[in-house]
Design a protein around this motif. Structure first.
Motif, mmCIF file in Angstrom:
data_model
loop_
_atom_site.group_PDB
_atom_site.id
_atom_site.type_symbol
_atom_site.label_atom_id
_atom_site.label_comp_id
_atom_site.label_asym_id
_atom_site.label_seq_id
_atom_site.Cartn_x
_atom_site.Cartn_y
_atom_site.Cartn_z
ATOM 1 N N GLN A 257 -7.897 -23.816 -6.281
ATOM 2 C CA GLN A 257 -8.584 -22.532 -6.329
ATOM 3 C C GLN A 257 -10.046 -22.682 -5.923
ATOM 4 N N VAL A 258 -10.535 -21.725 -5.116
ATOM 5 C CA VAL A 258 -11.953 -21.647 -4.771
ATOM 6 C C VAL A 258 -12.664 -20.853 -5.862
ATOM 7 N N SER A 259 -13.767 -21.375 -6.355
ATOM 8 C CA SER A 259 -14.531 -20.680 -7.394
ATOM 9 C C SER A 259 -15.800 -20.025 -6.859
ATOM 10 N N ASN A 260 -16.408 -20.619 -5.816
ATOM 11 C CA ASN A 260 -17.636 -20.047 -5.251
ATOM 12 C C ASN A 260 -17.710 -20.353 -3.765
ATOM 13 N N ILE A 261 -18.224 -19.373 -2.985
ATOM 14 C CA ILE A 261 -18.557 -19.588 -1.577
ATOM 15 C C ILE A 261 -19.959 -19.049 -1.354
ATOM 16 N N HIS A 262 -20.819 -19.889 -0.796
ATOM 17 C CA HIS A 262 -22.206 -19.500 -0.535
ATOM 18 C C HIS A 262 -22.534 -19.756 0.932
ATOM 19 N N GLY A 263 -22.983 -18.716 1.616
ATOM 20 C CA GLY A 263 -23.399 -18.870 3.006
ATOM 21 C C GLY A 263 -24.335 -17.740 3.388
ATOM 22 N N GLY A 264 -25.246 -18.022 4.294
ATOM 23 C CA GLY A 264 -26.143 -16.986 4.762
ATOM 24 C C GLY A 264 -27.532 -17.072 4.173
ATOM 25 N N THR A 265 -28.474 -16.472 4.886
ATOM 26 C CA THR A 265 -29.880 -16.479 4.463
ATOM 27 C C THR A 265 -30.258 -15.232 3.693
ATOM 28 N N GLY A 266 -29.366 -14.259 3.671
ATOM 29 C CA GLY A 266 -29.690 -12.969 3.072
ATOM 30 C C GLY A 266 -30.049 -11.935 4.114
ATOM 31 N N ALA A 267 -30.365 -12.410 5.316
ATOM 32 C CA ALA A 267 -30.675 -11.497 6.427
ATOM 33 C C ALA A 267 -29.391 -11.136 7.166
ATOM 34 N N SER A 268 -29.295 -9.911 7.651
ATOM 35 C CA SER A 268 -28.078 -9.450 8.310
ATOM 36 C C SER A 268 -28.007 -9.846 9.774
ATOM 37 N N ASN A 269 -29.084 -10.430 10.306
ATOM 38 C CA ASN A 269 -29.100 -10.762 11.735
ATOM 39 C C ASN A 269 -29.216 -12.272 11.984
ATOM 40 N N VAL A 270 -28.814 -13.082 10.965
ATOM 41 C CA VAL A 270 -28.912 -14.531 11.106
ATOM 42 C C VAL A 270 -27.542 -15.158 10.832
ATOM 43 N N ILE A 271 -27.059 -15.955 11.794
ATOM 44 C CA ILE A 271 -25.867 -16.771 11.577
ATOM 45 C C ILE A 271 -26.275 -17.963 10.717
ATOM 46 N N PRO A 272 -25.572 -18.201 9.597
ATOM 47 C CA PRO A 272 -26.012 -19.290 8.705
ATOM 48 C C PRO A 272 -25.779 -20.661 9.320
ATOM 49 N N GLY A 273 -26.554 -21.607 8.829
ATOM 50 C CA GLY A 273 -26.430 -22.978 9.312
ATOM 51 C C GLY A 273 -25.457 -23.819 8.511
ATOM 52 N N GLU A 274 -25.069 -23.331 7.337
ATOM 53 C CA GLU A 274 -24.095 -24.072 6.547
ATOM 54 C C GLU A 274 -23.389 -23.142 5.578
ATOM 55 N N LEU A 275 -22.244 -23.596 5.108
ATOM 56 C CA LEU A 275 -21.439 -22.888 4.122
ATOM 57 C C LEU A 275 -21.103 -23.862 3.002
ATOM 58 N N VAL A 276 -21.325 -23.468 1.754
ATOM 59 C CA VAL A 276 -21.020 -24.322 0.600
ATOM 60 C C VAL A 276 -19.862 -23.704 -0.176
ATOM 61 N N VAL A 277 -18.834 -24.501 -0.398
ATOM 62 C CA VAL A 277 -17.617 -24.031 -1.065
ATOM 63 C C VAL A 277 -17.364 -24.901 -2.292
ATOM 64 N N ASP A 278 -17.269 -24.263 -3.463
ATOM 65 C CA ASP A 278 -16.885 -24.953 -4.697
ATOM 66 C C ASP A 278 -15.419 -24.656 -4.968
ATOM 67 N N PHE A 279 -14.648 -25.700 -5.269
ATOM 68 C CA PHE A 279 -13.224 -25.507 -5.531
ATOM 69 C C PHE A 279 -12.756 -26.463 -6.611
ATOM 70 N N ASN A 280 -11.530 -26.231 -7.101
ATOM 71 C CA ASN A 280 -10.994 -27.048 -8.190
ATOM 72 C C ASN A 280 -9.496 -27.218 -8.044
ATOM 73 N N PHE A 281 -9.033 -28.428 -8.314
ATOM 74 C CA PHE A 281 -7.612 -28.714 -8.476
ATOM 75 C C PHE A 281 -7.298 -28.801 -9.968
ATOM 76 N N ARG A 282 -6.238 -28.124 -10.419
ATOM 77 C CA ARG A 282 -5.626 -28.405 -11.707
ATOM 78 C C ARG A 282 -4.281 -29.045 -11.361
ATOM 79 N N PHE A 283 -4.180 -30.347 -11.606
ATOM 80 C CA PHE A 283 -3.061 -31.089 -11.051
ATOM 81 C C PHE A 283 -2.202 -31.738 -12.127
ATOM 82 N N CYS A 284 -0.924 -31.897 -11.785
ATOM 83 C CA CYS A 284 0.051 -32.448 -12.713
ATOM 84 C C CYS A 284 0.307 -33.917 -12.382
ATOM 85 N N THR A 285 1.231 -34.495 -13.086
ATOM 86 C CA THR A 285 1.517 -35.921 -12.914
ATOM 87 C C THR A 285 2.259 -36.227 -11.619
#
Length: 407
Positions: A257-285
């Protein structure tokens, strides 16, 4: 007022928000030491986050073995085997109260209403601790020298980062060769009725922080930039659709599951230089951290992404298959409540993941969990002594002193 309720109220009265034990463990020591428990306090963590841990143990008698018949007689001889050890584990710390004005009464002043006991920590998990201690008191009063060692492993860092609590105690026990056979963690596992569910395992947890690199630029000139959001989108779709495993008889399938995605400068006319994605595995044996990491990174490579990736393994899965401990707990529940308990591995992580590295059989069992971490946390007053009776029944079964029909 029963002894269980009285002790529970004394514990609830102490504002032990993580990592402050607020004197709870001293109260437990005052009850356990007169019973013959050797009590060790281990303080761990930095000055701004001091964690209090308790390891208390009462050694049992060596079991008696039966010799082979000699000239028609059977005689008892002392066994060379050490007695089995049952550990009661739990935590004295609680989560913050939240807005005080929303509580029926002050969260650290136990109160009663309509057959319910209110207060922070009632369900998670001070009533379990009280029931465990009183169960041991009653058991030892009836069986002062059992062929079973009994121990308590208590921490004030379960609701927090869990880096200086149970894990530290278990590391010390392993280092000095302590052998633990059975452990009951007093987590609130019941759903609708006391005893309807116990946890005989938990999934592992592993988090990742993915940084997808692009090239920042003006949104009107996309050919001069490289949008990391667009580039990651196909990989995201593949990861969401991936079947990591199918689970097994005890565990559901591994979840990503993805918990957070962060990208962009806050401006509507700028392509971001990076994207940060936080995710988690809940895994079995059925999966390992290494296999999941390799498979996820293969997807990123297949989509030709430029990325950095950092992993954090929060805990490995553990499983206790039906055996001596599961039989003892389910038998005690059946005798006290008439319920056939359900084995489950659902839910989040617990300190059982640390204990399982040092103990052969670990289960979790405690009161109804519907109000844990909520405003007006509560338990049924009428459930406290049955909970104590179940813990005592487990002691009797594992010590071999329960009537045969009740085992």
């Amino acid at each position: 007022m029963s002894s269980t309720l009285r002790l529970a109220e004394q514990l609830i009265s102490r504002p032990s928000v993580t990592p402050d034990d607020a004197g709870c463990q001293a109260l437990l020591i005052a009850r356990l030491a007169p019973l013959g428990f050797q009590c060790e306090t281990l303080v761990s963590g930095p000055d701004h986050f001091r964690v209090t841990n308790l390891w208390a143990k009462k050694e049992g008698l060596r079991p008696v073995a039966q010799a082979e018949p000699a000239q028609g007689a059977i005689k008892s001889i002392a066994s060379t085997a050490s007695p089995k050890t049952l550990v009661f584990a739990g935590h004295t710390d609680v989560v913050p109260t939240g807005p005080l004005e929303q509580w029926h009464s002050h969260p650290f002043t136990p109160s009663h209403q309509d057959g319910l006991l209110y207060g922070r920590g009632t369900a998670d998990m001070k009533t379990s601790l009280a029931a465990m201690v009183v169960a041991v008191e009653e058991f030892l009063a009836a069986h002062p020298e059992p062929e079973l060692s009994i121990a308590f492993l208590i921490t004030s860092d379960e609701e927090g980062p869990a880096t200086d609590g149970t894990v530290v105690v278990c590391e010390r026990l392993l280092a000095r060769g302590e052998v633990l056979d059975y452990c009951i963690v007093g987590e609130p596992t019941s759903v609708s009725q006391l005893g309807d569910m116990i946890k005989n395992g938990r999934r592992g947890t592993m988090s990742g922080k993915l940084t997808v690199k692009g090239v920042q630029g003006h949104i009107a000139y996309p050919h001069l930039a490289k949008n990391p959001i667009h580039r990651f989108a196909p990989a995201l779709a593949e990861l969401v659709a991936t079947e990591w495993d199918q689970g097994n008889a005890f565990f559901p399938a591994t979840s990503w599951q993805v918990s957070n995605i962060h990208g962009g400068t806050g401006a509507s006319n700028v392509i971001p230089g990076e994207l940060v994605v936080d995710f988690n595995f809940r895994f079995c044996t059925e999966s390992t951290p290494e296999s999941l990491q390799q498979r996820l990174q293969a997807v990123l490579e297949r989509h030709d992404l430029d990325y950095d990736l950092k992993w954090t393994v929060g805990g490995l899965p553990f499983l206790t298959t039906p055996g001596a401990l599961v039989d003892a707990v389910s038998g005690a529940i059946l005798l006290e409540t008439g319920l056939q308990t359900e084995l489950s591995t659902t839910g989040g992580t617990s300190d059982g993941r640390f204990i399982a590295k040092a103990c052969a059989e670990v289960i979790e069992f405690g009161p109804i969990n519907a109000s844990i971490h909520k405003i007006n946390e509560h338990v049924l007053v009428s459930s406290l002594d049955p909970l104590k009776n179940i813990y005592k029944g487990v002691l009797e079964r594992l010590a071999g002193v329960a009537p045969m029909a009740a085992r």
